[in-house]
Write an enzyme that holds these catalytic residues in place. Structure first.
Site, PDB file in Angstrom:
ATOM      1  N   SER A 144       1.137   6.214  -1.887  1.00 57.10           N
ATOM      2  CA  SER A 144       0.491   6.456  -0.633  1.00 57.10           C
ATOM      3  C   SER A 144       0.251   7.834  -0.206  1.00 57.10           C
ATOM      4  CB  SER A 144       1.788   6.097   0.410  1.00 57.10           C
ATOM      5  OG  SER A 144       1.125   6.326   1.642  1.00 57.10           O
ATOM      6  N   TYR A 157      10.100   6.674   3.627  1.00 57.64           N
ATOM      7  CA  TYR A 157       8.672   6.083   3.012  1.00 57.64           C
ATOM      8  C   TYR A 157       7.996   7.042   2.133  1.00 57.64           C
ATOM      9  CZ  TYR A 157       4.598   3.167   2.417  1.00 57.64           C
ATOM     10  OH  TYR A 157       3.387   2.618   1.915  1.00 57.64           O
TER      11      TYR A 157
END
Length: 261
Positions: A144, A157
């Site tokens: 990400s 995350y």
């Protein structure tokens, strides 16, 4: 550009039931790969696999939890017994919990790391051990852009994705001498069920494109969300012969949102 080196190759894709993983599965299968589609959501996986099979693609579903290293080892052994040597691995399984760091629970932190980092480790280790014997292979981890840019309410995350990305680059360094390439694709905001769940029912994704100054978040310069297919196309390139001299690279597919250097 026509991509080569994918046809007739066995590809293992985790998180294959939906979102980016499903798009990667369809793209590789459409390019002629024989895909082992892996997910722990057996119902959604079966539906996705049945659809691709009906379209004439060589896809087989495998239920497994990437958090369980014993199950992963058994999975990889079974895939190679049934389909042949794995030449492509795509780590696309992932989970997301949002919230301020001071409010995150131990369970949330541990689950995110178990899937996003631990899962990448378990599957990559099991597959790499076998790729070394064959002296060839390509690994791509879907991370990400949050791995490289601090985000409010996404600390666990982001940290887990940073761990998986850097692990993959280190793995690439160790495996380069065996002819195995390891790369990372780092999407930004992508129109997936995960993003829709994070935004909430009926939410307008336009504010994601515009950015959020109060959260110190830049918008998306290309003025659109990514599609899962955009990410899948990047993955397909990195596992193809056309990327044969590319390894340990982190390809951002985020419309410029990270202002990545």
């Amino acid at each position: 550009m026509e991509l080569t080196g994918i046809e007739s190759t066995v590809a293992l894709v985790t998180g294959a039931a939906r979102g980016i993983g499903a798009a990667v599965t369809a793209t590789l299968a459409g390019a002629g790969a024989q895909v082992a589609a892996v997910d722990r959501d057996t119902g959604t996986l079966a539906t996705a696999v049945t659809k691709l099979e009906a379209e004439g693609m060589a896809v087989r579903g495998y239920a497994a939890d990437v958090c369980d290293s014993t199950a992963v080892d058994a999975l990889v052994r079974r895939v190679e017994d049934e389909l042949g040597p794995i030449g492509i691995l795509v780590n696309a399984a992932g989970v997301l919990h949002t919230g301020r760091a001071v409010d995150l629970t131990d369970r949330q932190w541990n689950e995110i790391f178990a899937v996003n980092a631990g899962g990448v480790f378990h599957v990559s280790r099991a597959v790499a051990r076998r790729m070394i014997r064959h002296r060839r292979g390509a690994v791509v981890t879907v991370a990400s852009n949050a791995a490289g840019v601090p985000r409010t309410e996404m600390s666990a995350y982001a940290a887990s994705k940073a761990a998986s990305a850097h692990f993959t680059r280190c793995l690439g360094l160790e495996l380069a001498g065996h002819g195995i390439r390891c790369n990372v694709v780092s999407p930004g905001s992508t129109d997936t069920p995960m993003l829709r769940a994070m935004l909430g029912a009926g939410a307008d994704p336009a504010h994601v494109i515009e950015g959020a100054p109060d959260a110190y978040k830049v918008g998306i310069p290309l003025r659109k969300l990514a599609r899962p297919q955009d990410v899948a196309d990047a993955v397909a390139y990195l596992v193809s012969d056309q990327a044969g001299h590319v390894t340990m690279h982190d390809l951002y597919v985020d419309g410029g949102a990270a202002l990545h250097v």
